[in-house]
Design a protein around this motif. Structure first.
Motif, PDB file in Angstrom:
ATOM      1  N   LEU A   1      51.346  49.621  29.547  1.00 28.05           N
ATOM      2  CA  LEU A   1      52.651  50.491  28.967  1.00 28.05           C
ATOM      3  C   LEU A   1      52.851  49.937  27.773  1.00 28.05           C
ATOM      4  O   LEU A   1      53.062  51.086  27.011  1.00 28.05           O
ATOM      5  N   SER A   2      52.383  48.791  26.555  1.00 29.45           N
ATOM      6  CA  SER A   2      52.351  48.526  25.027  1.00 29.45           C
ATOM      7  C   SER A   2      50.833  49.896  24.730  1.00 29.45           C
ATOM      8  O   SER A   2      51.207  50.070  23.828  1.00 29.45           O
TER       9      SER A   2
ATOM     10  N   LEU B   1      57.907  47.887  22.005  1.00 38.15           N
ATOM     11  CA  LEU B   1      57.625  47.121  22.955  1.00 38.15           C
ATOM     12  C   LEU B   1      57.180  45.594  22.471  1.00 38.15           C
ATOM     13  O   LEU B   1      56.823  44.501  23.101  1.00 38.15           O
ATOM     14  N   ASP B   2      56.201  45.801  21.101  1.00 36.30           N
ATOM     15  CA  ASP B   2      55.721  44.692  20.741  1.00 36.30           C
ATOM     16  C   ASP B   2      56.544  43.572  20.346  1.00 36.30           C
ATOM     17  O   ASP B   2      56.384  42.310  20.529  1.00 36.30           O
ATOM     18  N   ILE B   3      58.114  44.374  19.670  1.00 36.49           N
ATOM     19  CA  ILE B   3      58.976  42.982  19.422  1.00 36.49           C
ATOM     20  C   ILE B   3      59.644  42.824  20.482  1.00 36.49           C
ATOM     21  O   ILE B   3      59.753  41.685  20.572  1.00 36.49           O
ATOM     22  N   ILE B   4      59.705  43.879  21.574  1.00 34.90           N
ATOM     23  CA  ILE B   4      60.320  42.497  22.930  1.00 34.90           C
ATOM     24  C   ILE B   4      58.863  41.751  23.987  1.00 34.90           C
ATOM     25  O   ILE B   4      59.276  40.640  23.758  1.00 34.90           O
ATOM     26  N   GLY B   5      57.756  42.132  23.594  1.00 33.98           N
ATOM     27  CA  GLY B   5      56.791  41.475  24.157  1.00 33.98           C
ATOM     28  C   GLY B   5      56.665  39.999  23.198  1.00 33.98           C
ATOM     29  O   GLY B   5      57.058  38.082  23.833  1.00 33.98           O
ATOM     30  N   ILE B   6      56.424  39.702  21.669  1.00 34.93           N
ATOM     31  CA  ILE B   6      56.221  38.264  21.172  1.00 34.93           C
ATOM     32  C   ILE B   6      58.347  37.653  21.000  1.00 34.93           C
ATOM     33  O   ILE B   6      57.992  36.387  21.576  1.00 34.93           O
TER      34      ILE B   6
ATOM     35  N   LEU C   1      47.255  40.568  19.950  1.00 34.62           N
ATOM     36  CA  LEU C   1      48.442  40.550  20.388  1.00 34.62           C
ATOM     37  C   LEU C   1      48.994  41.151  21.469  1.00 34.62           C
ATOM     38  O   LEU C   1      50.098  40.181  21.841  1.00 34.62           O
ATOM     39  N   ARG C   2      48.848  41.939  21.634  1.00 32.69           N
ATOM     40  CA  ARG C   2      48.966  42.878  23.022  1.00 32.69           C
ATOM     41  C   ARG C   2      48.576  41.429  24.412  1.00 32.69           C
ATOM     42  O   ARG C   2      48.674  41.794  25.093  1.00 32.69           O
ATOM     43  N   ILE C   3      46.971  41.672  23.612  1.00 34.25           N
ATOM     44  CA  ILE C   3      47.160  40.805  25.359  1.00 34.25           C
ATOM     45  C   ILE C   3      47.072  39.613  25.593  1.00 34.25           C
ATOM     46  O   ILE C   3      47.682  38.908  26.403  1.00 34.25           O
ATOM     47  N   SER C   4      47.585  38.442  23.989  1.00 34.05           N
ATOM     48  CA  SER C   4      48.187  37.195  24.089  1.00 34.05           C
ATOM     49  C   SER C   4      49.931  37.516  24.972  1.00 34.05           C
ATOM     50  O   SER C   4      49.777  36.839  25.703  1.00 34.05           O
ATOM     51  N   TYR C   5      50.249  38.769  24.758  1.00 32.49           N
ATOM     52  CA  TYR C   5      51.600  38.001  24.824  1.00 32.49           C
ATOM     53  C   TYR C   5      51.905  39.023  26.273  1.00 32.49           C
ATOM     54  O   TYR C   5      52.346  38.301  27.057  1.00 32.49           O
TER      55      TYR C   5
END
Length: 178
Positions: free
Chosen positions: A146-147, A155-160, A15-19
């Protein structure tokens, strides 16, 4: 229990790499068009193989980066602990991406080692994409760092959410262009 947590760590990594990739790609691309003048350069003779920046498929490009982000994350899974747990791990990731995706590509792409040797593309056009590439890598590893540094769900929600906005803009651009 441990296997379930392990799979959760992998899912979060993907997820984090993708966003991080989609956001960094979009921002660096906008920078390239607005600051580096890609629109004019892509119409020039040395870069005439590039599609115009206002073509429909180019507009769709940012939303298609979700797939590239997923592929990138899958490729990096075996090395995820190196990047997320070791000191300077994200800098190592940035150097790896810079080296393999820009300078030492397999084939003579513009700006690569082989590009200088095997193409007739002038030096100015060989280096034209470097600022975009450096900005992309800086943004990518910064968002990812940062994530992991903050480890906050918001932060993950903001990224998505950012990816959803980018994809919406991209699809609207595509629909407008066709």
């Amino acid at each position: 229990m441990k296997n379930k947590r392990h799979m959760g760590d992998i899912g979060l990594f993907v997820l984090r790499i993708s966003y991080s990739h989609v956001i960094a790609y979009f921002v660096a691309g906008i920078f390239a068009v607005l600051v580096l003048g890609y629109q004019e350069h892509f119409l020039s003779e040395p870069l005439s193989f590039m599609r115009p920046v206002d073509s429909a498929i180019v507009a769709l490009g940012p939303s298609l980066q979700i797939f590239r982000g997923l592929f990138l994350s899958l490729i990096l899974i075996p090395l995820r602990e190196t990047f997320t747990k070791e000191k300077n791990g994200f800098i190592k990731l940035g150097i790896l991406i810079l080296g393999l995706s820009l300078f030492f590509t397999i084939g003579p792409t513009v700006g690569s080692f082989d590009g200088y040797i095997f193409t007739n593309i002038p030096f100015m056009y060989q280096i034209l994409g470097y600022p975009e590439a450096f900005l992309y890598i800086l943004l990518f590893i910064s968002i990812l760092w940062l994530s992991y540094k903050k480890q906050k769900k918001w932060l993950d929600i903001i990224g998505i959410f950012a990816v959803a906005v980018i994809c919406s803009l991209s699809i609207m651009g595509y629909l407008f262009a066709i």
